[in-house]
Write an enzyme that holds these catalytic residues in place. Structure first.
Site, PDB file in Angstrom:
ATOM      1  N   HIS A 181       5.538  46.554  38.887  1.00  0.00           N
ATOM      2  CA  HIS A 181       4.338  47.123  38.278  1.00  0.00           C
ATOM      3  C   HIS A 181       3.335  46.053  37.834  1.00  0.00           C
ATOM      4  CE1 HIS A 181       6.961  50.646  38.110  1.00  0.00           C
ATOM      5  NE2 HIS A 181       5.885  51.373  37.895  1.00  0.00           N
ATOM      6  N   GLU A 235       9.194  56.225  43.754  1.00  0.00           N
ATOM      7  CA  GLU A 235       9.744  55.114  42.972  1.00  0.00           C
ATOM      8  C   GLU A 235      11.218  55.305  42.677  1.00  0.00           C
ATOM      9  OE1 GLU A 235       7.331  54.518  39.552  1.00  0.00           O
ATOM     10  OE2 GLU A 235       5.581  53.817  40.683  1.00  0.00           O
TER      11      GLU A 235
END
Length: 502
Positions: A377, A343
């Site tokens: 997310h 990420e």
């Protein structure tokens, strides 16, 4: 504030960031999870093809039996000596026929090794005609129970073929199977009713009255080992495709000079992505210690709560074995290694590198780019909505979950992007990401259970946030981590004139 020369159009930089996000999220689902259900489906399709081939050879048209994917045992392939197609034949000439399915369960003597599944099931399709004769069924092994539905009369000249299936397979055949019978040269189609024999209680849920497999009971969510392994593959694919695209784009647009040698260009490219080794041990230690010290200030309150609960390392409630097993497991690898590194690499290094070369200002990179990180997310909320049955309440819970995740991931993204720009390296952001995953979001609701310590805990939470704000800039001074030559984003953060690659 000075920036890089705008060698990449802003629209291309923005669309690339959106593409990186879609690729990262999509890669989590690009590799299918091969579970017991998917393996079973393959075996069922093979059985259906085998049955259809044998039926064509016998001159009878049949449709394959439909198998319930909830079961874990596939239909057994018919033996060559048996009739491989479930069909019926009648020598009598009649205009009206019906089909009856009889399922006979045979119970073999139990043994110590296998007591639960020593049974076999025989399916009998009986061709019936308009007659009052009693049905005649082909012989089968000695049976303990026979279930017959749609009782009707058959002619004495009728015959029936038998297909033997294991209990877990025959129990899930649904009543949509159609069978074409031959009667005096004419073909007639019928849909037999299906009887489901008693199933093993180890797999049958009487309350829900349906068959469940171990895979279904586990609910293949994001924490299932099979899902984690497959998502590792997707993340690896993303982390390969994105830098390959950036290398081509930087070379084509002139962000990296083509007049330099290959190794100089590669060093420049890796520097923009925050992949570099500090030139001395002192600065390497700073990359590790100072960011963790800074983010640790935010968790002063939770750390004190863990201390009072004896949950810190070397305290009574801390189990080294359990913690080590969790860290070394698949979930630990995802939460503390693969997740933070991937990420930060995609949403910090790659996005900052391409946006910085489009001429964007520092505030835009710090406060806008993390919004993309937060939006990425939201798929967790959608998975929760699907898992909880797609109900109205599940939608409300998913919306609240999405809003909360968007908030705290964006807040962390602000800090991580600022830290990456100041240090020009991925070490600090990755370590802080791992630390935050280990600690979780600070929970103030449990403070009420600490009695006389409640006031001190509230003060500690506030003090931690104040210290974080005061130490943010001093502990992220670029000089602690590199210099003007080794730090790719020195000119942006320090306000110096931007260099020109020539």
């Amino acid at each position: 504030m000075a920036t890089f020369d705008p060698t990449i159009p802003p629209w291309l930089a923005a669309s690339s960031c959106v593409g990186f996000t879609m690729l990262f999220v999509g890669s989590l689902y690009v590799f299918p999870v091969e579970t017991a259900k998917s393996k079973l489906a393959k075996q069922v399709r093979e059985h259906a093809r085998y049955t259809a081939t044998a039926a064509a050879a016998a001159g009878t048209t049949t449709q394959p039996l439909v198998h319930n994917p909830h079961t874990t045992t596939p239909p057994a392939s018919p033996r060559p000596s048996f009739s491989s197609a479930i069909s019926t034949h009648s020598n009598a000439t009649t205009t009206s026929t019906s089909n009856t399915l009889i399922i006979t369960t045979t119970k073999a003597p139990s043994t110590a090794d296998n007591r639960a599944h020593r049974s076999s099931t025989h399916l009998h399709f009986i061709d019936t005609a308009s007659s009052t004769a009693n049905p005649r069924v082909s012989s089968s092994p000695a049976t303990s129970s026979t279930s017959t539905f749609s009782a009707s009369s058959v002619s004495s000249s009728s015959s029936a073929s038998v297909s033997t299936l294991p209990p877990s397979s025959s129990a899930s055949i649904i009543a949509t199977t159609s069978i074409t019978t031959k009667s005096g040269g004419s073909s007639l189609s019928a849909k037999p009713e299906v009887a489901i024999h008693p199933h093993s209680y180890s797999q049958y849920d009487q309350e829900s009255a349906r068959f469940q497999s171990p895979v279904e009971n586990q609910k293949l969510d994001r924490n299932h080992p099979l899902v984690i392994k497959q998502r590792f593959k997707g993340i690896a694919l993303t982390c390969f495709v994105v830098p390959f695209y950036l290398w081509w784009l930087f070379m084509f647009s002139g962000a990296i000079s083509t007049d330099q040698s290959f190794w100089e260009r590669l060093g420049r490219f890796l520097g923009l992505l925050g992949i570099s080794i500090p030139n001395n041990i002192f600065k390497l230690v700073n990359h590790v210690v100072l960011p963790l010290l800074l983010v640790g200030c935010l968790f002063m309150g939770p750390t004190l709560m863990m201390f009072l609960s004896n949950e810190l390392p070397f305290q009574q409630a801390f189990d080294w074995t359990t913690q080590r097993q969790h860290i070394q497991g698949l979930m630990g690898m995802r939460n503390f290694v693969v997740g933070p590194i991937s990420e930060e690499f995609i949403f910090r290094a790659c996005m900052v590198a391409i946006v910085a070369n489009s001429g964007a200002q520092l505030p835009l990179m710090i406060f806008v780019l993390p919004l993309v990180f937060g939006i990425a997310h939201i798929n967790h909320a959608y998975e929760s909505y699907v898992k909880k049955g797609r109900t109205r309440q599940a939608l409300i819970n998913a919306a609240a979950m999405a809003a909360f995740q968007l908030l705290y991931t964006t807040l962390f993204g602000w800090f991580a992007t600022f830290l990456f720009l100041r240090t020009s390296n991925l070490i600090g952001p990755c370590l802080c990401h791992t630390f935050c995953n280990m600690m979780g979001f600070p929970d103030v609701t449990n403070i009420q259970y600490f009695g006389r310590w409640k006031t001190w805990l509230y003060l500690t939470f506030v003090l931690g946030m104040v210290l974080f704000g005061l130490l943010l800039r001093p502990l992220t001074q670029p000089g602690w981590y590199g210099d003007e030559e080794s730090s790719a984003y020195w000119n942006i953060t320090m306000g110096a004139p931007a260099p020109h690659d020539s």
